[in-house]
Design a protein around this motif. Structure first.
Motif, PDB file in Angstrom:
ATOM      1  N   PHE A 271       8.391  -2.100  10.086  1.00  0.00           N
ATOM      2  CA  PHE A 271       8.800  -1.073  11.045  1.00  0.00           C
ATOM      3  C   PHE A 271       9.808  -0.204  10.317  1.00  0.00           C
ATOM      4  O   PHE A 271      10.953  -0.613  10.096  1.00  0.00           O
ATOM      5  CB  PHE A 271       9.418  -1.743  12.281  1.00  0.00           C
ATOM      6  N   PHE A 272       9.375   0.981   9.890  1.00  0.00           N
ATOM      7  CA  PHE A 272      10.185   1.829   9.020  1.00  0.00           C
ATOM      8  C   PHE A 272      10.324   3.233   9.569  1.00  0.00           C
ATOM      9  O   PHE A 272       9.395   3.781  10.164  1.00  0.00           O
ATOM     10  CB  PHE A 272       9.527   1.970   7.639  1.00  0.00           C
ATOM     11  N   GLY A 273      11.492   3.811   9.309  1.00  0.00           N
ATOM     12  CA  GLY A 273      11.647   5.243   9.408  1.00  0.00           C
ATOM     13  C   GLY A 273      11.161   5.816   8.085  1.00  0.00           C
ATOM     14  O   GLY A 273      11.389   5.232   7.027  1.00  0.00           O
ATOM     15  N   VAL A 274      10.454   6.929   8.127  1.00  0.00           N
ATOM     16  CA  VAL A 274       9.888   7.544   6.933  1.00  0.00           C
ATOM     17  C   VAL A 274      10.317   8.996   6.908  1.00  0.00           C
ATOM     18  O   VAL A 274      10.185   9.697   7.904  1.00  0.00           O
ATOM     19  CB  VAL A 274       8.339   7.487   6.951  1.00  0.00           C
ATOM     20  N   GLY A 275      10.835   9.440   5.785  1.00  0.00           N
ATOM     21  CA  GLY A 275      11.155  10.859   5.744  1.00  0.00           C
ATOM     22  C   GLY A 275      12.130  11.274   4.679  1.00  0.00           C
ATOM     23  O   GLY A 275      12.399  10.553   3.729  1.00  0.00           O
ATOM     24  N   LEU A 276      12.653  12.446   4.904  1.00  0.00           N
ATOM     25  CA  LEU A 276      13.581  13.112   4.025  1.00  0.00           C
ATOM     26  C   LEU A 276      14.787  13.522   4.849  1.00  0.00           C
ATOM     27  O   LEU A 276      14.625  14.064   5.947  1.00  0.00           O
ATOM     28  CB  LEU A 276      12.919  14.395   3.526  1.00  0.00           C
ATOM     29  N   LEU A 277      15.959  13.229   4.360  1.00  0.00           N
ATOM     30  CA  LEU A 277      17.188  13.584   5.052  1.00  0.00           C
ATOM     31  C   LEU A 277      17.154  13.070   6.482  1.00  0.00           C
ATOM     32  O   LEU A 277      17.006  11.893   6.722  1.00  0.00           O
ATOM     33  CB  LEU A 277      17.418  15.100   4.987  1.00  0.00           C
ATOM     34  N   HIS A 278      17.241  13.945   7.458  1.00  0.00           N
ATOM     35  CA  HIS A 278      17.234  13.544   8.862  1.00  0.00           C
ATOM     36  C   HIS A 278      15.887  13.807   9.535  1.00  0.00           C
ATOM     37  O   HIS A 278      15.759  13.667  10.747  1.00  0.00           O
ATOM     38  CB  HIS A 278      18.348  14.283   9.623  1.00  0.00           C
ATOM     39  N   LEU A 279      14.882  14.169   8.773  1.00  0.00           N
ATOM     40  CA  LEU A 279      13.557  14.507   9.324  1.00  0.00           C
ATOM     41  C   LEU A 279      12.661  13.272   9.283  1.00  0.00           C
ATOM     42  O   LEU A 279      11.689  13.211   8.540  1.00  0.00           O
ATOM     43  CB  LEU A 279      12.939  15.652   8.521  1.00  0.00           C
ATOM     44  N   ASP A 280      12.973  12.278  10.091  1.00  0.00           N
ATOM     45  CA  ASP A 280      12.256  11.014  10.045  1.00  0.00           C
ATOM     46  C   ASP A 280      11.046  10.964  10.964  1.00  0.00           C
ATOM     47  O   ASP A 280      11.047  11.498  12.070  1.00  0.00           O
ATOM     48  CB  ASP A 280      13.181   9.853  10.418  1.00  0.00           C
ATOM     49  N   GLU A 281      10.044  10.281  10.490  1.00  0.00           N
ATOM     50  CA  GLU A 281       8.869   9.868  11.241  1.00  0.00           C
ATOM     51  C   GLU A 281       9.005   8.357  11.362  1.00  0.00           C
ATOM     52  O   GLU A 281       9.829   7.748  10.673  1.00  0.00           O
ATOM     53  CB  GLU A 281       7.607  10.252  10.452  1.00  0.00           C
ATOM     54  N   VAL A 282       8.241   7.733  12.211  1.00  0.00           N
ATOM     55  CA  VAL A 282       8.268   6.278  12.338  1.00  0.00           C
ATOM     56  C   VAL A 282       6.895   5.750  11.963  1.00  0.00           C
ATOM     57  O   VAL A 282       5.874   6.329  12.341  1.00  0.00           O
ATOM     58  CB  VAL A 282       8.636   5.852  13.780  1.00  0.00           C
ATOM     59  N   ALA A 283       6.883   4.642  11.223  1.00  0.00           N
ATOM     60  CA  ALA A 283       5.618   4.039  10.803  1.00  0.00           C
ATOM     61  C   ALA A 283       5.674   2.532  11.033  1.00  0.00           C
ATOM     62  O   ALA A 283       6.704   1.893  10.799  1.00  0.00           O
ATOM     63  CB  ALA A 283       5.352   4.337   9.336  1.00  0.00           C
ATOM     64  N   VAL A 284       4.550   1.990  11.484  1.00  0.00           N
ATOM     65  CA  VAL A 284       4.431   0.563  11.761  1.00  0.00           C
ATOM     66  C   VAL A 284       3.176   0.055  11.073  1.00  0.00           C
ATOM     67  O   VAL A 284       2.126   0.698  11.130  1.00  0.00           O
ATOM     68  CB  VAL A 284       4.318   0.311  13.286  1.00  0.00           C
ATOM     69  N   GLY A 285       3.294  -1.089  10.421  1.00  0.00           N
ATOM     70  CA  GLY A 285       2.140  -1.727   9.794  1.00  0.00           C
ATOM     71  C   GLY A 285       2.152  -3.209  10.084  1.00  0.00           C
ATOM     72  O   GLY A 285       3.212  -3.806  10.301  1.00  0.00           O
ATOM     73  N   LEU A 286       0.965  -3.833  10.094  1.00  0.00           N
ATOM     74  CA  LEU A 286       0.854  -5.255  10.408  1.00  0.00           C
ATOM     75  C   LEU A 286      -0.250  -5.879   9.575  1.00  0.00           C
ATOM     76  O   LEU A 286      -1.352  -5.340   9.492  1.00  0.00           O
ATOM     77  CB  LEU A 286       0.546  -5.431  11.894  1.00  0.00           C
ATOM     78  N   GLY A 287       0.063  -6.996   8.961  1.00  0.00           N
ATOM     79  CA  GLY A 287      -0.936  -7.756   8.215  1.00  0.00           C
ATOM     80  C   GLY A 287      -0.948  -9.191   8.694  1.00  0.00           C
ATOM     81  O   GLY A 287       0.080  -9.744   9.075  1.00  0.00           O
ATOM     82  N   HIS A 288      -2.123  -9.813   8.692  1.00  0.00           N
ATOM     83  CA  HIS A 288      -2.272 -11.209   9.117  1.00  0.00           C
ATOM     84  C   HIS A 288      -3.094 -11.937   8.061  1.00  0.00           C
ATOM     85  O   HIS A 288      -4.049 -11.382   7.525  1.00  0.00           O
ATOM     86  CB  HIS A 288      -2.974 -11.281  10.469  1.00  0.00           C
ATOM     87  N   ARG A 289      -2.698 -13.165   7.786  1.00  0.00           N
ATOM     88  CA  ARG A 289      -3.452 -14.005   6.865  1.00  0.00           C
ATOM     89  C   ARG A 289      -3.513 -15.419   7.425  1.00  0.00           C
ATOM     90  O   ARG A 289      -2.610 -15.857   8.134  1.00  0.00           O
ATOM     91  CB  ARG A 289      -2.790 -14.074   5.479  1.00  0.00           C
ATOM     92  N   ALA A 290      -4.585 -16.104   7.062  1.00  0.00           N
ATOM     93  CA  ALA A 290      -4.665 -17.528   7.328  1.00  0.00           C
ATOM     94  C   ALA A 290      -4.008 -18.215   6.140  1.00  0.00           C
ATOM     95  O   ALA A 290      -4.426 -18.027   4.996  1.00  0.00           O
ATOM     96  CB  ALA A 290      -6.118 -17.964   7.463  1.00  0.00           C
ATOM     97  N   ALA A 291      -2.958 -18.945   6.405  1.00  0.00           N
ATOM     98  CA  ALA A 291      -2.244 -19.668   5.356  1.00  0.00           C
ATOM     99  C   ALA A 291      -2.629 -21.142   5.435  1.00  0.00           C
ATOM    100  O   ALA A 291      -2.905 -21.654   6.524  1.00  0.00           O
ATOM    101  CB  ALA A 291      -0.735 -19.515   5.551  1.00  0.00           C
TER     102      ALA A 291
END
Length: 145
Positions: A119-139
């Motif tokens: 769960f990350f803010g993405v961007g330059l200076l104060h011009l942020d976008e938000v990005a979410v990623g999810l991975g699943h594995r059988a361990a």
């Protein structure tokens, strides 16, 4: 609903909630609550330029998961965390390429289900976008000593 799907979703939601925790206190509270249900969790902060950060984020996820007992120090467990982390990062790549990211990685595991959320803010200076990623594995199931 298939029990395997339901279990995968529970573990994925736990990872995402850890990644979205706003403070260390909230992380501890969530970790305790998940622990009562047999779900081991950890969260770790990260910030930096996306492309150069990929390797460091994967390494940090593995180290944190081992340190907090989410995984054991085995090839299968470390590979599951690395694979799930890379999958989560690949999902934010279209927004993050060439930009800075900052936020949190959440990891959750119960039995053979392991999820990594970013769960990350993405961007330059104060011009942020938000990005979410999810991975699943059988361990692999845990080895009992």
């Amino acid at each position: 609903m298939n029990r395997m799907v339901a279990e995968s979703k529970k573990i994925a939601m736990a990872a995402m909630r850890m990644a979205m925790a706003e403070s260390r206190e909230e992380e501890v509270h969530l970790k305790d609550g998940f622990g009562r249900h047999g779900i081991r969790t950890v969260a770790v902060d990260y910030g930096g330029e996306y492309l150069t950060a990929i390797k460091k984020i994967v390494e940090r996820a593995i180290v944190a998961a081992k340190r907090e007992g989410v995984i054991q120090e085995t090839h299968g467990d470390e590979g599951a965390v690395a694979g799930a982390t890379r999958e989560a990062l690949s999902q934010i790549m279209p927004k993050a390429m060439g930009l800075n990211i900052g936020g949190k990685i959440g990891i959750a595991r119960r039995d053979e289900h392991l999820s990594v959320a970013v769960f990350f803010g993405v961007g330059l200076l104060h011009l942020d976008e938000v990005a979410v990623g999810l991975g699943h594995r059988a361990a692999p199931k845990e080895i009992k000593d």
